[in-house]
Each structure stands twice: as C-alpha cells, then as structure tokens.
Design a protein around this motif. Structure first.
Motif, PDB file in Angstrom:
ATOM      1  N   LYS A  74       4.758  -9.671  12.046  1.00  8.20           N
ATOM      2  CA  LYS A  74       5.854  -8.831  12.528  1.00  8.20           C
ATOM      3  C   LYS A  74       6.301  -9.362  13.885  1.00  8.20           C
ATOM      4  CE  LYS A  74       4.344  -4.542  10.390  1.00  8.20           C
ATOM      5  NZ  LYS A  74       3.956  -3.148  10.579  1.00  8.20           N
ATOM      6  N   GLY A 127      -0.151  -9.599  12.709  1.00  3.73           N
ATOM      7  CA  GLY A 127      -0.318 -10.524  11.586  1.00  3.73           C
ATOM      8  C   GLY A 127      -0.945 -11.843  11.997  1.00  3.73           C
ATOM      9  N   SER A 154       4.477 -11.832   4.409  1.00  2.00           N
ATOM     10  CA  SER A 154       3.260 -12.522   3.939  1.00  2.00           C
ATOM     11  C   SER A 154       3.637 -13.510   2.838  1.00  2.00           C
ATOM     12  CB  SER A 154       2.262 -11.539   3.318  1.00  2.00           C
ATOM     13  OG  SER A 154       1.961 -10.504   4.205  1.00  2.00           O
ATOM     14  N   GLY A 210       6.767  -7.608   8.712  1.00  2.00           N
ATOM     15  CA  GLY A 210       5.593  -7.688   7.840  1.00  2.00           C
ATOM     16  C   GLY A 210       5.800  -8.676   6.712  1.00  2.00           C
ATOM     17  N   ARG A 245      12.290  -8.652   5.819  1.00  2.00           N
ATOM     18  CA  ARG A 245      11.299  -8.505   4.735  1.00  2.00           C
ATOM     19  C   ARG A 245      11.582  -9.478   3.604  1.00  2.00           C
ATOM     20  NH1 ARG A 245      11.905  -2.867   5.494  1.00  2.00           N
ATOM     21  NH2 ARG A 245      10.060  -2.038   6.532  1.00  2.00           N
ATOM     22  N   GLN A 291       0.026 -13.860   6.864  1.00  2.00           N
ATOM     23  CA  GLN A 291      -0.334 -12.502   6.450  1.00  2.00           C
ATOM     24  C   GLN A 291       0.263 -11.452   7.394  1.00  2.00           C
ATOM     25  OE1 GLN A 291      -1.837 -11.571   3.686  1.00  2.00           O
ATOM     26  NE2 GLN A 291      -2.157 -13.691   3.057  1.00  2.00           N
ATOM     27  N   GLY A 292       1.176 -10.665   6.866  1.00  2.00           N
ATOM     28  CA  GLY A 292       1.710  -9.484   7.556  1.00  2.00           C
ATOM     29  C   GLY A 292       2.272  -9.723   8.945  1.00  2.00           C
TER      30      GLY A 292
END
Ligand SMILES: Nc1ncnc2c1ncn2[C@@H]1O[C@H](COP(=O)(O)OP(=O)(O)OP(=O)(O)O)[C@@H](O)[C@H]1O
Length: 327
Positions: free
Chosen positions: A11, A65, A30, A28, A220, A8-9
């Motif tokens: 970085k 995260g 996920s 970020g 990403r 989750q998220g």
C-alpha cells in the motif's frame, strides 16, 4: 516454486502538498512473477502503476506490505535486492544528458564494477544491435526521444540484471519508433531471457510484448491473467464488473447512455453489471465512467454470452451485428 518477484499486500499513501489531503495511490497489491516471465501492468491514468514500479525498484517505501526480489526483502536488504533490477523510467531519467551515448554506457557499466576494457566489446555489440552505432559519440540531449529510450534500454541490458522494469516504454514516441522499441523489447525478452515488468496504458504495447497482464484500477488489481486469455476476453467484448456498492437506477441510466449494460445482481453489498462494448479501448471508458461516479470496482471478469442471448439481443436490437459476429 521460487518466484523472482513476490509482492504481498503493498500500500502507498501520499499526502498532497497544499491541501494535506491523503491519497491512497496503491491499496493492497499482491502478485508473483516467475523467472523469465514478461508481465504488463496496465491501467488508466492515475491507477497506481508508476507508484507500484517505484516501490518495486526501491525508490519509494510502501506504507504496508512486502516486496521480495529473488527471495530478498527490499525493506530489509534494499541494496542486495536492488542488485537484481534495472529500471528504465519514463522520460529516460536514468541517463546523463551531457554525456555521449558511449560515455553513458561506460559510466553505468563501471558503476556495476565492470572495467572499461571488459565492457567495450559488449558496448559495441549492443550499439550495433540497437542500431545506435552512428550515434555513439553524440550527447544524449541531442538525440530524439526514441533514441534516448533505446540508450536507456541498452544501459539496462549492460547492467546484466535478471529483472528489468520499464515504465511507459513507448510513451511519446512516434508510431515508427514505438514499433521499433516494441520489437526490440520483445526480442530482448526472448534472446536474453530476462524477467520484464512494464507499465503502460497502451493496450497494443502490452498485447505485443507481454505474456501476462495485470490490470490495475484505482490502486487495486482488477485482472491478472494471460494475454491470450485477455484477448479472448476482448473478443467476446462483454465484461462483468463487480462493484463494491449497490448501483442506483440513476447511475445505471448514466452508464446505459454510453454502453449497453445490464444489471445482473444488485443485492447485499455488491452489484454485478454486464457491459458490452464494440472496441477494446472502450474498456477504459467504462472504468473512467465508474471512476467519475465514485464507484469502486472490485473485479472485472469476462462475461460469456451464449448464442441464445446474442440471438435475443440482436432480435431486440440491443446488440449491433458487428459485436454479435465476434462472439
Ligand atoms: N508524489 C505524489 N504526491 C501526491 N500524489 C501522487 C504522487 N505521485 C502520484 N500521486 C497520485 O497517486 C495516484 C497514482 O499515481 P501513479 O503515477 O502511480 O499512477 P499511474 O497509473 O502511473 O498513472 P499514469 O498512467 O497517469 O502515469 C494518482 O492519483 C496520482 O495523482
């Protein structure tokens, strides 16, 4: 549903040694992986694949995260979480070069609390399975890269973890060995029912081994879908790129020098551009061109071209017949 991997998220920022400049390598990310799923992380050089894998196997800490392995938070219970994972890093860094193949396998089995006797038949079986029996007593540093890669995979299998992470499993291998390693990984996934996550920038590798592919670009996720769907996407050979800025005429002209591209929308904060390509590899070239222009891609979708559009494009001479035939 309980996912075996739940990210989750996450970085990750690096600070360059000389210039002290900060690079956000992962911005970020996920995703979730089900037990037994075989997932590929695909992306161009520098996309953030290795950094993501390193965070998932506890070699790097994310700046933000959470990473849960089998429900265990790596940030809170690192060792407990890592017990479920084996990692095959690029360059076979997980092997002892001055030990023989068998010694390596014995060492890593011992490391996992198994006795030499208990694993000896398991080792013989694996050596046989991986066609390495004749190399069992040779030092790892005397083996070819492909064989070293197979020994690394054998170590991962012996450790008997539910999850295997592989970073660029076929990088630098000749065509024949690459084929052999791909076949091996495919069989292993089925036979041993492992959850496998592998990073690569080699489309055929992911296509052959994985059920699902996550494409990372500039830190990403831009695509996360089943490989069969992605293959359809490669068949249509038209993509719609949503970018986080308005595209200038100059930039559009630059892209159109390389590809057939049409601006769909160019308002508010984002532009959507449809790009038609003739070869799957060109997908990366488009991403590279955006990267060179410092254009940030938000997402990539398959662009459905209907027959009328194809017809018009052919008539206008905008689309080659080869492309039209596959649509
Ligand atoms: N230790 C480090 N210090 C500084 N920058 C780093 C470090 N490791 C990676 N980077 C940078 O982070 C970004 C992502 O790198 P990463 O190795 O994760 O990408 P990748 O997708 O695995 O690429 P490749 O396919 O080339 O291996 C790149 O810009 C890279 O230069």
């Amino acid at each position: 549903m309980e996912y075996i991997i739940d990210i989750q998220g996450i970085k990750k920022r690096y600070r360059k040694r000389k210039s002290k400049e900060i690079i956000e390598a992962v911005k970020g990310v996920s995703f979730k992986v089900k037990r037994g799923e075989v997932v590929g992380l695909l992306g161009p050089n520098g996309a953030g694949k290795t950094t993501t894998i390193k965070m998932m196997c506890g070699l790097l800490l994310p700046n933000e995260g959470t990473i849960k392995i089998n429900g265990i938070d790596i940030g809170k219970q690192r060792l407990k979480a890592l017990r479920h994972i084996s990692t095959v890093l690029e360059g076979n860094r997980n092997l002892y070069w001055r030990l023989t193949v068998r010694e390596n396998l014995e060492y890593f089995s011992g490391n996992r609390g198994l006795s030499k006797k208990a694993v000896s038949s398991q080792i013989d079986e694996l050596l046989e399975r991986l066609n390495l029996t004749h190399k069992a007593n040779e030092m790892v540093n005397s083996l070819s890269r492909g064989m070293q890669q197979k020994v690394s995979i054998a170590v991962a299998l012996l450790s008997n973890t539910e999850i295997i992470f592989l970073d660029e499993p076929t990088l630098g291998l000749d065509i024949e060995t690459s084929y052999e390693v791909r076949k091996l990984l495919k069989d292993i996934a089925k036979e041993y029912n492992k959850t496998i996550l592998l990073s690569s920038h080699d489309m055929p590798v992911v296509q052959e081994i994985c059920e699902r592919v996550i494409i990372i670009n500039e830190g990403r996720i831009v695509t996360d879908e089943r490989v069969s769907d992605l293959l359809d996407l490669f068949d249509t050979k038209a993509y719609s790129f949503t970018i986080n800025s308005l595209l200038s005429n100059k930039d559009l002209n630059e892209i159109q020098k390389h590809f057939m591209a049409e601006l769909e929308t160019n308002e508010g904060m984002q532009s959507v551009l449809t790009v038609t390509i003739t070869h799957s590899e060109d997908f990366y070239k488009v991403i590279e061109i955006f990267k060179d222009m410092n254009i940030d891609i938000d997402k990539v979708d398959r662009s459905i071209i209907d027959f009328e559009q194809v017809f018009l494009k052919i008539v206008k001479g905008e689309m080659k017949r080869e492309v039209a035939a596959t649509v």
